[in-house]
Design a protein around this motif. Structure first.
Motif, mmCIF file in Angstrom:
data_model
loop_
_atom_site.group_PDB
_atom_site.id
_atom_site.type_symbol
_atom_site.label_atom_id
_atom_site.label_comp_id
_atom_site.label_asym_id
_atom_site.label_seq_id
_atom_site.Cartn_x
_atom_site.Cartn_y
_atom_site.Cartn_z
ATOM 1 N N HIS A 91 36.760 25.687 34.304
ATOM 2 C CA HIS A 91 35.750 26.567 33.700
ATOM 3 C C HIS A 91 35.112 27.517 34.703
ATOM 4 N N LYS A 92 35.495 27.395 35.974
ATOM 5 C CA LYS A 92 34.864 28.217 37.015
ATOM 6 C C LYS A 92 35.468 29.615 37.045
ATOM 7 N N ALA A 93 34.605 30.638 37.147
ATOM 8 C CA ALA A 93 35.125 32.010 37.248
ATOM 9 C C ALA A 93 34.317 32.794 38.276
ATOM 10 N N LEU A 94 34.994 33.704 38.957
ATOM 11 C CA LEU A 94 34.345 34.533 39.981
ATOM 12 C C LEU A 94 33.770 35.783 39.329
ATOM 13 N N ASP A 95 32.547 36.145 39.704
ATOM 14 C CA ASP A 95 31.989 37.432 39.270
ATOM 15 C C ASP A 95 32.372 38.493 40.291
ATOM 16 N N LYS A 96 32.047 38.245 41.563
ATOM 17 C CA LYS A 96 32.283 39.261 42.579
ATOM 18 C C LYS A 96 32.409 38.609 43.952
ATOM 19 N N ALA A 97 33.346 39.100 44.744
ATOM 20 C CA ALA A 97 33.473 38.635 46.135
ATOM 21 C C ALA A 97 32.990 39.746 47.060
ATOM 22 N N PHE A 98 32.199 39.394 48.062
ATOM 23 C CA PHE A 98 31.686 40.358 49.043
ATOM 24 C C PHE A 98 32.369 40.065 50.375
ATOM 25 N N LEU A 99 33.039 41.087 50.930
ATOM 26 C CA LEU A 99 33.781 40.883 52.184
ATOM 27 C C LEU A 99 33.017 41.506 53.345
ATOM 28 N N PRO A 100 33.096 40.868 54.530
ATOM 29 C CA PRO A 100 32.375 41.416 55.675
ATOM 30 C C PRO A 100 32.878 42.820 56.017
ATOM 31 N N ALA A 101 31.935 43.747 56.265
ATOM 32 C CA ALA A 101 32.339 45.121 56.573
ATOM 33 C C ALA A 101 31.602 45.656 57.805
ATOM 34 N N MET A 102 30.770 44.837 58.422
ATOM 35 C CA MET A 102 29.945 45.302 59.543
ATOM 36 C C MET A 102 30.740 45.228 60.856
ATOM 37 N N PRO A 103 30.663 46.266 61.688
ATOM 38 C CA PRO A 103 31.346 46.187 62.995
ATOM 39 C C PRO A 103 30.802 45.010 63.815
ATOM 40 N N ASN A 104 31.685 44.369 64.582
ATOM 41 C CA ASN A 104 31.268 43.167 65.332
ATOM 42 C C ASN A 104 30.110 43.436 66.279
ATOM 43 N N ASP A 105 30.141 44.614 66.960
ATOM 44 C CA ASP A 105 29.075 44.845 67.941
ATOM 45 C C ASP A 105 27.717 45.039 67.259
ATOM 46 N N THR A 106 27.728 45.598 66.047
ATOM 47 C CA THR A 106 26.457 45.743 65.309
ATOM 48 C C THR A 106 25.920 44.356 64.956
ATOM 49 N N ARG A 107 26.825 43.497 64.428
ATOM 50 C CA ARG A 107 26.400 42.139 64.060
ATOM 51 C C ARG A 107 25.855 41.405 65.288
ATOM 52 N N ASP A 108 26.580 41.481 66.391
ATOM 53 C CA ASP A 108 26.152 40.751 67.600
ATOM 54 C C ASP A 108 24.781 41.232 68.059
ATOM 55 N N HIS A 109 24.584 42.550 67.991
ATOM 56 C CA HIS A 109 23.318 43.122 68.434
ATOM 57 C C HIS A 109 22.164 42.643 67.543
ATOM 58 N N LEU A 110 22.375 42.707 66.220
ATOM 59 C CA LEU A 110 21.314 42.301 65.285
ATOM 60 C C LEU A 110 21.003 40.801 65.434
ATOM 61 N N CYS A 111 22.058 39.993 65.562
ATOM 62 C CA CYS A 111 21.843 38.539 65.665
ATOM 63 C C CYS A 111 21.125 38.186 66.970
#
Ligand SMILES: Nc1ncnc2c1ncn2[C@@H]1O[C@H](COP(=O)(O)OP(=O)(O)O)[C@@H](O)[C@H]1O
Ligand SMILES: O=P(O)(O)OC[C@H](O)CO
Length: 495
Positions: free
Chosen positions: A459-479
């Motif tokens: 009975h399980k169904a997916l509505d929407k999948a969100f895939l990572p799109a952020m550049p690695n250096d941006t993520r590292d900087h923010l984290c």
């Protein structure tokens, strides 16, 4: 031929909901009522037990009446609830002797500090930590602060329960004083390995065994609704704390399956199968569900405020009118807007467990406005989830995707930022009420309406999948900036 259906009660931190589900997990009818949050002192959070009951009962009656307009036969009830929230009531009247002390309440922090030398043994037996979050110190507080309560408890005249237990008592007119293993394991009084209340813990936390409910499997016979409450008497067959119910409703039945729920708080649970995996990183080891006497465990990261950050923007400082405004406000800024909120409104939970932490805002200028505040409030929840997943990874539990649910995940911007920061796929199910659905499935399993987990999973169904799109250096900087903000907040808490 009427459609067979199950009534789910979801008694959450901010509202009481009732949903009638078909066996395929489709909602047929629902009703929901918000109730009052009481903050009698700094760090205290209470609910009125009568309001919990009244809103729940009203929601059930309304959902059942709406469902009756279609041809349905409600054959069972499932109950899921805000966990840890503690009630003590008089067995002869069913009236609570004090308000419900809510899971977010910090009043017992001094008691937890005093018990610190016992941390290792508490953790080994319960999988939890010493924190005011859990029920044990709240029970003792009520017994010690309501005049005459301890004496009455010793005489066997008082009952303790988490919200599930209290609702079952009311629904069965005092016939059943029971709970399930997923709720019992959040009290700090329950041994998750032998599945029993633990005498040493009861002594340590000064809680008499006379107040305790009987602990049943999550799919079980919890009693039947009293005559006259609804049109027919209905058996209660599924009970689970709301986060474990969401794991079940998301069909996370396999080892390694991960879900994260974004309601008032945020709770990430990873199924660890038959193994009660101990955490070296201050995550909780908890019971995911117990069926036919067999326990499945989970590793859990608990964040105390998630949607509550948004509520604060709306009701506290009034910079937004409705929660969904936060999406457009967040979208109006770029990654480098520079403002960080560490939302220690109720202290910080996993992986820091600092009850003295307070919410802290970093990086404001005269240009800072409601868009920055809204975005920082949403971003914080994503950074905190990243901290939980990194703790899970260090404990040897890695995931390549996460199923999400809860009121906040209707916000697409939040889901995308979450995928960007976690750097894994974020999956939102078509049926967002995973929590209520989880106990409908448990009740249906008990009634033999589902053969097995495999049938439920169809009975399980997916509505929407969100895939990572952020550049690695941006993520590292923010984290990296987030980590500095968290460390500064922790430093301030103990200054
Ligand atoms: N579109 C949205 N964006 C951000 N937060 C939201 C949005 N919609 C609801 N929320 C937040 O989600 C929470 C409600 O989620 P819910 O799962 O109903 O909570 P609970 O079960 O804890 O009562 C509220 O705190 C609200 O502020
Ligand atoms: O009411 P929720 O959905 O925020 O859940 C609360 C949790 O069960 C607390 O442990």
């Amino acid at each position: 031929m009427p459609t067979t259906a199950i009534l789910s009660i979801d008694q959450g931190t901010t509202s009481s909901r009732a949903i009638v589900f078909s066996l395929s997990g489709q909602p047929i009818a629902s009703a929901q009522y918000e109730f009052t949050q009481y903050y009698p002192q700094n760090g205290w959070v209470e609910h009125d037990p009568e309001e919990i009951w009244a809103t729940t009962y009203k929601a059930c009656k309304e959902a059942l009446a709406k469902a009756a307009e279609s041809d349905v036969d409600v054959v069972s009830i499932g109950i899921t609830n805000q966990r840890e929230t503690t009630l003590v009531w008089d067995r002869s009247t069913g009236k609570a002797i004090y308000n419900a002390i809510v899971w977010q309440d910090r009043r017992t922090a001094p008691t937890c500090n005093k018990l610190a030398p016992s941390l290792a043994s508490v953790r080994a037996k319960t999988g939890l930590l010493l924190d005011p979050y859990f029920s044990s110190t709240k029970i003792a507080w009520i017994l010690d602060n309501v005049e005459g309560a301890r004496q009455l408890a010793n005489e066997g005249k008082l009952a303790f329960g988490t919200v599930d237990s209290f609702l079952i008592w009311r629904l069965t007119n005092g016939e059943s004083h029971v709970t399930d293993a997923t709720n019992a394991c959040r009290t700090n009084l329950y041994n998750i390995h032998n599945n029993q209340w633990d005498n040493d813990l009861l002594t340590l936390f000064n809680v008499p065994s006379s107040v305790l409910p009987k602990v049943l499997d999550s799919a079980s016979d919890f009693g039947t609704t009293a005559q006259g409450l609804f049109n027919t008497q209905i058996p209660i067959n599924g009970v689970a704390g709301d986060q474990q119910a969401a794991l079940f409703g998301q069909c996370c039945f396999n080892t390694g399956d991960l879900k994260s729920t974004y309601g008032t708080g945020c709770f990430a649970l990873l199924n660890t199968g038959k193994s009660a995996l101990p955490s070296q990183n201050k995550l909780l080891t908890t019971i995911a569900y117990r069926i036919n006497g067999k326990t499945t465990y989970a590793l859990e990261g608990a964040i105390f405020t998630a949607g509550a950050n948004v509520q604060w923007l709306r009701d506290g400082i009034k910079v937004i009118k409705v929660a969904k405004e936060t999406q457009a406000l967040a979208e109006s800024l770029d990654y480098d807007h520079g403002v960080f909120l560490v939302p220690g409104f109720a202290g910080l939970g996993a992986p820091h467990w600092e009850p003295n932490a307070r919410a802290t805002m970093f990086g404001m200028t005269r240009n800072t406005n409601n868009a920055h505040l809204a975005r920082a409030a949403l971003e914080a929840v994503c950074y905190q989830t990243a901290d939980l997943l990194s703790a899970m990874k260090q404990d040897g539990a890695n995931s390549t995707s996460v199923w999400v649910d809860g009121g906040m995940v209707g916000n697409d911007w939040l889901c995308q930022f979450l995928a960007d920061i976690l750097n894994i796929e974020v999956k939102r199910p078509a049926m967002m009420e995973s929590t209520a659905l989880g106990v409908a499935y448990l009740a249906g399993l008990y009634q033999g309406l589902y053969k097995d987990f495999e049938e439920i999973s169809t009975h399980k169904a997916l509505d929407k999948a969100f895939l990572p799109a952020m550049p690695n250096d941006t993520r590292d900087h923010l984290c990296a900036k987030w980590e500095v903000a968290v460390q500064s907040t922790l430093h301030f808490a103990n200054a």
